[in-house]
Design a protein around this motif. Structure first.
Motif, mmCIF file in Angstrom:
data_model
loop_
_atom_site.group_PDB
_atom_site.id
_atom_site.type_symbol
_atom_site.label_atom_id
_atom_site.label_comp_id
_atom_site.label_asym_id
_atom_site.label_seq_id
_atom_site.Cartn_x
_atom_site.Cartn_y
_atom_site.Cartn_z
ATOM 1 N N LEU A 139 -30.509 -18.117 4.128
ATOM 2 C CA LEU A 139 -29.126 -18.076 4.625
ATOM 3 C C LEU A 139 -28.408 -19.396 4.344
ATOM 4 C CD1 LEU A 139 -29.643 -16.224 8.056
ATOM 5 C CD2 LEU A 139 -28.872 -15.247 5.885
ATOM 6 N N PHE A 140 -29.162 -20.473 4.488
ATOM 7 C CA PHE A 140 -28.610 -21.811 4.233
ATOM 8 C C PHE A 140 -28.208 -21.936 2.755
ATOM 9 C CE2 PHE A 140 -29.734 -26.639 4.732
ATOM 10 C CZ PHE A 140 -28.397 -26.929 4.978
ATOM 11 N N ALA A 141 -28.989 -21.362 1.889
ATOM 12 C CA ALA A 141 -28.683 -21.406 0.452
ATOM 13 C C ALA A 141 -27.352 -20.711 0.162
ATOM 14 C CB ALA A 141 -29.808 -20.745 -0.343
ATOM 15 N N ILE A 142 -27.166 -19.549 0.788
ATOM 16 C CA ILE A 142 -25.928 -18.799 0.560
ATOM 17 C C ILE A 142 -24.726 -19.560 1.119
ATOM 18 C CG2 ILE A 142 -24.688 -16.683 1.216
ATOM 19 C CD1 ILE A 142 -27.302 -15.181 0.772
ATOM 20 N N LYS A 143 -24.937 -20.141 2.281
ATOM 21 C CA LYS A 143 -23.853 -20.932 2.884
ATOM 22 C C LYS A 143 -23.485 -22.115 1.987
ATOM 23 C CE LYS A 143 -22.566 -23.144 7.239
ATOM 24 N NZ LYS A 143 -21.515 -22.327 7.834
ATOM 25 N N ALA A 345 -35.570 -24.733 -11.014
ATOM 26 C CA ALA A 345 -35.079 -24.965 -9.646
ATOM 27 C C ALA A 345 -36.114 -25.754 -8.836
ATOM 28 C CB ALA A 345 -34.774 -23.629 -8.965
ATOM 29 N N VAL A 346 -37.371 -25.377 -8.993
ATOM 30 C CA VAL A 346 -38.448 -26.068 -8.268
ATOM 31 C C VAL A 346 -38.527 -27.527 -8.715
ATOM 32 C CG1 VAL A 346 -40.971 -26.189 -8.017
ATOM 33 C CG2 VAL A 346 -39.795 -24.001 -7.742
ATOM 34 N N LYS A 347 -38.382 -27.728 -10.010
ATOM 35 C CA LYS A 347 -38.449 -29.099 -10.549
ATOM 36 C C LYS A 347 -37.312 -29.958 -9.977
ATOM 37 C CE LYS A 347 -39.806 -32.291 -13.622
ATOM 38 N NZ LYS A 347 -38.952 -33.386 -13.207
ATOM 39 N N ILE A 348 -36.122 -29.378 -9.945
ATOM 40 C CA ILE A 348 -34.971 -30.133 -9.431
ATOM 41 C C ILE A 348 -35.129 -30.406 -7.931
ATOM 42 C CG2 ILE A 348 -32.483 -29.990 -8.933
ATOM 43 C CD1 ILE A 348 -32.326 -28.269 -11.601
ATOM 44 N N ALA A 349 -35.553 -29.386 -7.183
ATOM 45 C CA ALA A 349 -35.597 -29.526 -5.721
ATOM 46 C C ALA A 349 -36.782 -30.358 -5.238
ATOM 47 C CB ALA A 349 -35.633 -28.149 -5.066
ATOM 48 N N VAL A 404 -33.979 -24.632 -3.700
ATOM 49 C CA VAL A 404 -34.580 -23.779 -4.745
ATOM 50 C C VAL A 404 -33.841 -22.443 -4.808
ATOM 51 C CG1 VAL A 404 -36.645 -22.458 -5.404
ATOM 52 C CG2 VAL A 404 -36.865 -24.853 -4.678
ATOM 53 N N TYR A 405 -33.675 -21.823 -3.632
ATOM 54 C CA TYR A 405 -33.009 -20.513 -3.610
ATOM 55 C C TYR A 405 -31.559 -20.615 -4.111
ATOM 56 C CZ TYR A 405 -36.749 -17.797 -1.511
ATOM 57 O OH TYR A 405 -37.927 -17.115 -1.311
ATOM 58 N N ALA A 406 -30.862 -21.636 -3.686
ATOM 59 C CA ALA A 406 -29.457 -21.782 -4.112
ATOM 60 C C ALA A 406 -29.370 -21.951 -5.630
ATOM 61 C CB ALA A 406 -28.819 -22.975 -3.395
#
Ligand SMILES: [Zn+2]
Length: 413
Positions: A139-143, A345-349, A404-406
């Motif tokens: 939910l935080f990713a979507i926000k 995404a994993v690498k960046i986060a 990651v999700y975002a």
């Protein structure tokens, strides 16, 4: 421009973590304990409100009685699932599933398991790690995407489902089976940090019964000792076990866990009634775990062949088998683009290269994997205390996982 969006997201997530902390706390405080499955409707009501605040369109699904009966779910809440859509008008959909049920808690906790307690960098509570923390991250990713003005180019669909802790057939399994959820790519719980799961082993459980003939202990010649027969049979199975344990998956296994198929006998053991009685019947269990390269039907045949041969050789006893649980192994459908997007995404986060592996245990993602959908497991983590006392999730993991999700939502198309 691209880099700008990344930085913006990271900045937003780091500076607004209160949102995720608040959500996970509220989720922990709705004790969705399973079995028997409590407070499900209250949970879905809360999640629906939060999804709507984020602009998602929501729909509820109730698992019908006949499905519950079929899978032996007789007590507890109405089995309700929530599906929430963020439509981008795209041809493809990225689905993220989360289960909201939790296992019960003992009285050995140092904190109240159903009050979210923040201590330093951790949030304690039942379900914090498995997997309410992850719901907060999603939910935080979507926000964060909304607040940063980033519009995904792919439709996003979330599902929040019950009963994962009892196999998921009356939760996500039902939704996936009925086609109420769609996915070109999917993610759900799994590994964390720089580890991403891409499948799980299969399971075959069986109960083997050996019928001999009981007799008085003083006249064993009048009986057939089923315990001694079991011993012989176990030796035969031992040969099969050796063969099986040489089979290794070509996939990575998480945390160096065995790459081999496994065969465990005697987890359950029953037989014999008294010291002076020749035992007429004994039972023992087999727990067979399959690597993704194997299948249930072949695994059954191997076991049955041993029994058939044994029965042919020992006509005065009778071995029979009952398969009590069976699930094919699961492996993600191949999709290089999806794997690359998640990997980046994993690498960046996290700052580390992503490591894809097969988990020993199953999650609800298998319902999508069996359909060949590219599906990966990734979730917020704590002390790897799933199902044990003092479960917690790291606040930093909530943020990184949201990142990651975002990023995946932003980059998939
Ligand atoms: Zn879980």
């Amino acid at each position: 421009m691209l880099k700008g969006a990344q930085n913006k997201l990271e900045y937003y997530l780091k500076n607004n973590k209160r949102y995720a902390v608040n959500i996970v706390s509220k989720l922990i405080e709705i004790p969705t304990v399973n079995p028997p499955g409590k407070n499900y409707e209250e949970m879905v009501c809360f999640l629906e409100k939060e999804c709507r605040k984020l602009g998602l369109a929501t729909k509820k699904y109730v698992t019908p009685k006949d499905v519950l009966n079929k899978f032996g779910v007789r007590y507890g809440s109405k089995r309700v699932s929530l599906v929430a859509d963020l439509d981008a008008g795209a041809g493809k959909t990225f689905h993220i599933n989360s289960h909201y049920d939790v296992v019960p808690a003992t009285d050995k906790w140092i904190t109240d398991p159903f009050a979210a307690v923040i201590k330093g960098t951790k949030i304690y509570g039942r379900g914090s790690e498995d997997m309410k923390g992850n719901i907060a991250s999603v939910l935080f990713a979507i926000k964060a995407l909304k607040k940063c003005g980033i519009r995904p180019r792919i439709n996003i669909q979330l599902s929040f489902t019950p009963d994962e802790e009892i196999g998921g057939r009356t939760g996500f399994g039902y939704l996936a089976g009925m086609g109420f959820v769609k996915a070109d790519y999917a993610m759900s719980e799994g590994c964390s940090g720089n580890h991403v799961s891409m499948g799980n082993k299969g399971v075959l459980w069986a109960e083997v019964e050996i019928l001999g003939k009981s007799a008085h202990g003083s006249t064993p010649h009048k009986g057939v000792n089923s315990f001694e027969r079991m011993n012989m049979l176990v030796n035969e199975f031992g040969k099969l076990k050796n063969k099986i344990s040489k089979r290794k998956t070509r996939h990575n296994m998480q945390d160096g866990v065995s790459k081999s198929a496994t065969f465990v006998m005697g987890g359950f053991l029953e037989g014999g009634i008294k010291v002076n009685v020749v035992p007429g019947a004994v039972k023992f269990s087999i727990d067979r775990r399959l690597i993704p390269e194997e299948n249930i039907s072949a695994a059954k045949k191997e076991i049955e062949a041993v029994i058939k041969k044994f029965n042919a050789r020992h006509k005065d006893s009778k071995v029979s088998i009952r398969f009590i649980s069976q699930e094919e192994p699961a492996i993600s459908g191949k999709d290089d683009v999806f794997f690359k997007v998640v990997s980046d995404a994993v690498k960046i986060a996290t700052g580390k290269y992503a490591n894809f592996s097969v988990m020993p245990g199953a999650t609800d993602m298998r319902y999508f994997m069996w359909k060949g959908i590219p599906s990966l497991g990734y979730s917020a983590s704590g002390g790897k205390k799933w199902h044990s006392d003092d479960e917690f999730v790291y606040i930093s993991s909530l943020i990184k996982t949201a990142n990651v999700y975002a990023l995946v939502m932003k980059d998939l198309a």
